[in-house]
Motif scaffolding. Structure first.
Motif, PDB file in Angstrom:
ATOM      1  N   THR A 355     -90.173 -56.670 -38.524  1.00 18.21           N
ATOM      2  CA  THR A 355     -88.644 -56.284 -39.636  1.00 18.21           C
ATOM      3  C   THR A 355     -89.701 -54.988 -40.690  1.00 18.21           C
ATOM      4  O   THR A 355     -89.131 -55.014 -41.945  1.00 18.21           O
ATOM      5  CB  THR A 355     -88.376 -57.505 -40.347  1.00 18.21           C
ATOM      6  N   GLY A 356     -90.394 -54.611 -40.174  1.00 17.00           N
ATOM      7  CA  GLY A 356     -91.069 -53.226 -40.838  1.00 17.00           C
ATOM      8  C   GLY A 356     -91.232 -53.522 -42.622  1.00 17.00           C
ATOM      9  O   GLY A 356     -92.218 -54.933 -42.887  1.00 17.00           O
ATOM     10  N   ARG A 357     -91.371 -53.222 -43.391  1.00 10.98           N
ATOM     11  CA  ARG A 357     -92.613 -52.992 -44.898  1.00 10.98           C
ATOM     12  C   ARG A 357     -91.297 -53.231 -45.171  1.00 10.98           C
ATOM     13  O   ARG A 357     -91.837 -54.057 -47.240  1.00 10.98           O
ATOM     14  CB  ARG A 357     -92.988 -51.578 -44.878  1.00 10.98           C
ATOM     15  N   VAL A 358     -90.318 -53.752 -45.641  1.00 10.78           N
ATOM     16  CA  VAL A 358     -89.301 -54.202 -45.947  1.00 10.78           C
ATOM     17  C   VAL A 358     -89.824 -55.831 -47.161  1.00 10.78           C
ATOM     18  O   VAL A 358     -89.819 -55.587 -48.649  1.00 10.78           O
ATOM     19  CB  VAL A 358     -87.501 -53.869 -46.166  1.00 10.78           C
ATOM     20  N   LEU A 359     -89.855 -56.766 -46.443  1.00  7.50           N
ATOM     21  CA  LEU A 359     -90.259 -57.589 -47.187  1.00  7.50           C
ATOM     22  C   LEU A 359     -91.565 -57.844 -47.457  1.00  7.50           C
ATOM     23  O   LEU A 359     -92.227 -58.711 -48.556  1.00  7.50           O
ATOM     24  CB  LEU A 359     -89.794 -58.635 -45.726  1.00  7.50           C
ATOM     25  N   GLY A 360     -92.667 -56.761 -46.602  1.00  4.95           N
ATOM     26  CA  GLY A 360     -93.929 -57.350 -47.134  1.00  4.95           C
ATOM     27  C   GLY A 360     -93.970 -56.024 -48.082  1.00  4.95           C
ATOM     28  O   GLY A 360     -94.923 -56.985 -49.139  1.00  4.95           O
ATOM     29  N   ARG A 361     -93.252 -55.182 -48.863  1.00  2.00           N
ATOM     30  CA  ARG A 361     -93.012 -54.884 -50.379  1.00  2.00           C
ATOM     31  C   ARG A 361     -92.473 -55.494 -51.151  1.00  2.00           C
ATOM     32  O   ARG A 361     -93.446 -56.024 -52.739  1.00  2.00           O
ATOM     33  CB  ARG A 361     -92.325 -53.741 -50.065  1.00  2.00           C
ATOM     34  N   LYS A 362     -91.664 -56.604 -50.565  1.00  7.60           N
ATOM     35  CA  LYS A 362     -91.431 -57.825 -51.889  1.00  7.60           C
ATOM     36  C   LYS A 362     -92.235 -58.418 -51.795  1.00  7.60           C
ATOM     37  O   LYS A 362     -92.063 -59.139 -53.011  1.00  7.60           O
ATOM     38  CB  LYS A 362     -89.810 -58.301 -51.100  1.00  7.60           C
ATOM     39  N   TRP A 363     -93.219 -58.918 -50.891  1.00  2.00           N
ATOM     40  CA  TRP A 363     -93.989 -59.590 -51.323  1.00  2.00           C
ATOM     41  C   TRP A 363     -94.764 -59.237 -52.227  1.00  2.00           C
ATOM     42  O   TRP A 363     -95.639 -60.032 -52.661  1.00  2.00           O
ATOM     43  CB  TRP A 363     -94.545 -59.537 -49.869  1.00  2.00           C
ATOM     44  N   ALA A 364     -95.342 -58.049 -52.152  1.00  2.00           N
ATOM     45  CA  ALA A 364     -96.889 -57.589 -53.193  1.00  2.00           C
ATOM     46  C   ALA A 364     -95.799 -57.359 -54.621  1.00  2.00           C
ATOM     47  O   ALA A 364     -97.145 -57.599 -55.219  1.00  2.00           O
ATOM     48  CB  ALA A 364     -97.172 -56.303 -52.338  1.00  2.00           C
ATOM     49  N   GLU A 365     -94.816 -56.606 -54.351  1.00  2.00           N
ATOM     50  CA  GLU A 365     -93.836 -56.587 -55.732  1.00  2.00           C
ATOM     51  C   GLU A 365     -94.472 -57.565 -56.980  1.00  2.00           C
ATOM     52  O   GLU A 365     -94.000 -58.461 -57.994  1.00  2.00           O
ATOM     53  CB  GLU A 365     -92.891 -56.190 -55.613  1.00  2.00           C
ATOM     54  N   HIS A 366     -93.310 -59.514 -56.100  1.00  2.00           N
ATOM     55  CA  HIS A 366     -93.721 -60.611 -56.710  1.00  2.00           C
ATOM     56  C   HIS A 366     -95.341 -61.601 -56.278  1.00  2.00           C
ATOM     57  O   HIS A 366     -95.048 -62.505 -56.630  1.00  2.00           O
ATOM     58  CB  HIS A 366     -92.284 -61.792 -55.820  1.00  2.00           C
ATOM     59  N   ARG A 367     -96.046 -60.937 -55.950  1.00  2.00           N
ATOM     60  CA  ARG A 367     -97.551 -61.689 -55.380  1.00  2.00           C
ATOM     61  C   ARG A 367     -98.116 -62.800 -56.199  1.00  2.00           C
ATOM     62  O   ARG A 367     -98.302 -63.860 -56.011  1.00  2.00           O
ATOM     63  CB  ARG A 367     -98.473 -60.789 -54.689  1.00  2.00           C
ATOM     64  N   PHE A 368     -97.567 -62.257 -57.435  1.00  2.11           N
ATOM     65  CA  PHE A 368     -98.542 -63.117 -59.033  1.00  2.11           C
ATOM     66  C   PHE A 368     -96.933 -64.028 -59.857  1.00  2.11           C
ATOM     67  O   PHE A 368     -97.423 -64.172 -61.350  1.00  2.11           O
ATOM     68  CB  PHE A 368     -99.099 -62.050 -60.081  1.00  2.11           C
TER      69      PHE A 368
END
Length: 519
Positions: A355-368
Motif C-alpha cells: 500500500t506504499g508509504r502512506v500507512l508507513g508515514r502514519k506509523w512513523a508519526e505516531h510511533r511513540f
C-alpha cells in the motif's frame, strides 16, 4: 492520543460499556505524604510533591495508584545529582546512614522497578535527570559518552547536532533514559538495524556500595567474562550508572517505512521469518495479528478511507483475517532500493499487497504515541495494559495462542470479556518477540480493577514461563516479574545473581526485591 467515536463503539461491542472511576486530586495525595525519616543532606529534597512525583512508574498498578490517590508508600526524599562525584557522595552517605536507594531514570518502568516498599530504613530516590549531557564523541571510533539520565530526545538531539544517531527508539523514547535502557536491556523499534542496547552499550562506570566499577570500551575482547553483562539487565541491584559509553552510527541519507497486508497470520509469520533469516537489510519489522490489524484500522478514525482500503485489499486477496506488516529501510538511496526490491519480491510470494508509504508515514508519526492512548481509554471507562515475551520460531504460534487464551478467558468466571491482540515487534533469525495488548473494564472500584489485573497478569505470566517464553523481552523484571524469573534462570542461576548482589551491595540497600525477590 484521541480515541475516535468508532473506537469506543468497537470496544463496547467486544468488552461492554465503559466504567469510569473517579480520579483523586494532587492536593488529596499531598495530604497523605508522611514526614521524612532522612537526615538532612544538601542534595536531598524532602518536599512532598517531589516525593509524590517519584513514587511510582507507569505499570498498571502504578496507574491505578496515581489515579486513585492510594499510593501507600513514598520515598523519604529525592536527590538529583549533577555529577558522577555527587552520585558517589550520595551512595557513601546512604551507606553511613543505612538508607535504601532507588535509582530513577525517566520513571517509565512498567514492572515496578522504582516503587518504594515498606521498610524500617528510610528510602532515597536518586533521580539522574540532570546527568544528561553528551560528554565526548570519539569520531574515529564512533563512540559517545553520556550521562545516564539523558532521555531519548536528549540523546538524539545532541548526537544529531554532530551528524550521528544512536538509533535506539523504544516506545517510551520520549521519557525513558539511556541508563534505564542499559539497566533493563531495552530494545528499540529499529533494533534490526542498530541492535538492541546490549549491542550499543560499550562501557562506562557503575557506582556501587563496594566502590566504582569502571568498564573500558573495546571493539572486542577475549579477556575473560564480559563485565558489561553485569550491568546490562542489572536493574539497579548492583549499582548506579554514572557514565555510559555507546556505539553510534552516522545519520542515514534516507529512511522510509512501508505497509503491506498479507492474507492470513500463517503466511504473514512465515514471510517475516524468511525476511530475517535471509538477512534482508531492513531497519524495522512489525507484524500485527488479524485482531490487532482490525483494531488499528478502527482506531485510525477515518472510516471512509479505511472502508475503501478494505475493499481494495479484499479484491487483492487480503480480506478477513488479513495481517498488516510495517517495515522500514534506512541507509543511502542505493542500499534502500536494493533492500526494498528484496522485500517486495519475498513478500509477494506470500500474497503480500503493498500500500506504499502512506500507512508507513502514519506509523512513523505516531510511533511513540500509543502509550498515551491509555488516558483516552481510561476516560472512556476502559483499562489497557501490555505484556511481552520472546521465543523461537517453532514455538511462536503456540506461545501466542496460549498467552492470548489466558487473557481472553481470564475474567470469564465473573462474566467479563477481555479484548486481546498481539504483534511481533522484534524479529530475529531464531525467533521473535511477542507484544500483547489487552483491554478490560475496571469494575466498580479501584480495588476491583487491581484484582482483575492481578488475575490476568498472573495467568499470562504462567502461560509464558510454562510454554518456553522469556518472562521479559524488553521491559525487564522489576518486582512484577521477579516471582517468575527462577523458572527461566534456574536455582544455580538465581544463586549467582544473589551472590553478585551481595558482593556489590553487602547490606542490600539497592532496590531490594527488584530482579531478585526478598527472602
Amino acid at each position: 492520543m484521541a480515541l475516535p467515536a468508532a473506537g469506543e463503539a468497537f470496544l463496547a461491542a467486544r468488552v461492554g460499556p465503559g466504567q469510569r472511576l473517579a480520579d483523586a486530586s494532587l492536593a488529596q495525595v499531598l495530604g497523605t505524604v508522611p514526614v521524612s525519616r532522612l537526615p538532612a543532606h544538601p542534595l536531598v529534597s524532602v518536599a512532598a510533591e517531589e516525593r509524590v512525583r517519584h513514587a511510582r512508574g507507569q505499570s498498571l498498578p502504578d496507574w491505578l495508584a496515581m489515579r486513585s490517590g492510594e499510593f501507600g508508600i513514598f520515598p523519604d526524599g529525592v536527590a538529583c545529582p549533577e555529577t558522577a562525584a555527587q552520585v558517589r557522595e550520595l551512595l557513601d552517605w546512604a551507606g553511613t546512614h543505612d538508607v535504601v536507594v532507588i535509582p530513577y531514570g525517566g520513571g517509565t518502568s512498567v514492572v515496578g522497578h522504582i516503587n518504594p516498599q515498606a521498610s524500617a530504613r528510610p528510602v532515597l530516590t536518586v533521580s539522574l535527570e540532570r546527568l544528561n549531557q553528551l560528554f565526548e564523541i570519539d569520531e574515529d571510533s564512533l563512540l559517545a559518552t553520556f550521562g545516564p539520565g539523558a532521555n531519548g530526545p536528549q540523546v538524539e538531539s545532541q548526537l544529531r547536532a554532530h551528524g550521528y544517531t544512536l538509533g535506539h527508539f523504544p516506545q517510551s523514547w520520549e521519557l525513558s533514559t539511556l541508563g534505564g535502557w542499559v539497566a533493563s536491556r531495552s530494545s528499540g523499534q529499529q533494533s534490526l538495524r542498530y541492535g538492541r542496547i546490549e549491542q550499543l552499550f560499550a562501557g562506562g562506570t557503575l557506582e556501587t556500595f563496594a566502590g566504582p566499577l569502571v568498564i573500558p570500551a573495546f571493539p572486542a575482547s577475549a579477556a575473560g567474562p564480559d563485565l558489561r553483562e553485569l550491568v546490562l539487565g542489572s536493574e539497579g541491584r548492583f549499582g548506579i550508572l554514572s557514565e555510559v559509553k555507546v556505539r553510534i552510527t552516522r545519520l542515514a541519507a534516507q529512511e522510509h517505512f512501508y505497509a503491506v497486508f498479507l492474507p492470513d497470520w500463517n503466511q504473514a509469520m512465515q514471510a517475516v521469518r524468511q525476511l530475517v533469516q535471509a538477512r534482508v537489510p531492513l531497519s524495522m519489522l512489525r507484524l500485527s495479528g488479524a485482531v490487532e490489524t482490525q483494531t488499528q484500522l478502527v482506531l485510525a478514525g477515518q472510516p471512509r478511507p479505511i472502508a475503501w482500503l478494505e475493499k481494495y485489499l479484499a479484491l487483492r486477496g487480503a480480506g478477513d483475517g488479513k495481517c498488516m506488516l510495517t517495515f522500514g529501510v534506512t541507509g543511502n538511496r542505493v542500499q534502500n532500493a536494493a533492500s526494498l526490491r528484496q522485500a517486495r519480491k519475498l513478500l509477494k510470494g506470500f500474497g503480500g499487497v503493498f500500500t506504499g508509504r502512506v500507512l508507513g508515514r502514519k506509523w512513523a508519526e505516531h510511533r511513540f504515541g500509543f502509550p498515551y492512548l491509555r488516558h483516552s481509554l481510561w476516560s472512556a471507562g476502559y483499562v489497557v495494559d501490555t505484556l511481552e515475551t520472546a521465543t523461537d520460531w517453532s514455538n511462536v504460534d503456540n506461545l501466542l495462542q496460549q498467552v492470548e487464551a489466558s487473557l481472553r478467558e481470564g475474567l470469564a468466571a465473573e462474566g467479563e470479556r477481555v479484548h486481546v491482540f498481539t504483534h511481533l515487534s522484534h524479529a530475529y533469525g531464531e525467533g521473535s518477540s511477542l507484544y500483547t495488548t489487552y483491554v478490560f473494564r475496571p469494575g466498580a472500584s479501584y480495588a476491583e480493577a487491581l484484582a482483575r489485573w492481578q488475575r490476568l497478569k498472573h495467568a499470562a505470566s504462567l502461560a509464558i514461563v510454562g510454554q518456553r517464553g522469556t518472562i521479559s523481552h524488553q521491559h525487564g523484571v522489576g518486582r512484577d516479574h521477579a516471582a517468575y524469573l527462577p523458572v527461566e534462570k534456574g536455582a544455580l542461576g538465581m544463586a549467582a545473581l544473589r551472590a553478585l548482589s551481595a558482593h556489590f551491595d553487602p547490606q542490600q540497600q539497592l532496590v531490594p526485591g527488584v530482579l531478585i525477590e526478598q527472602s
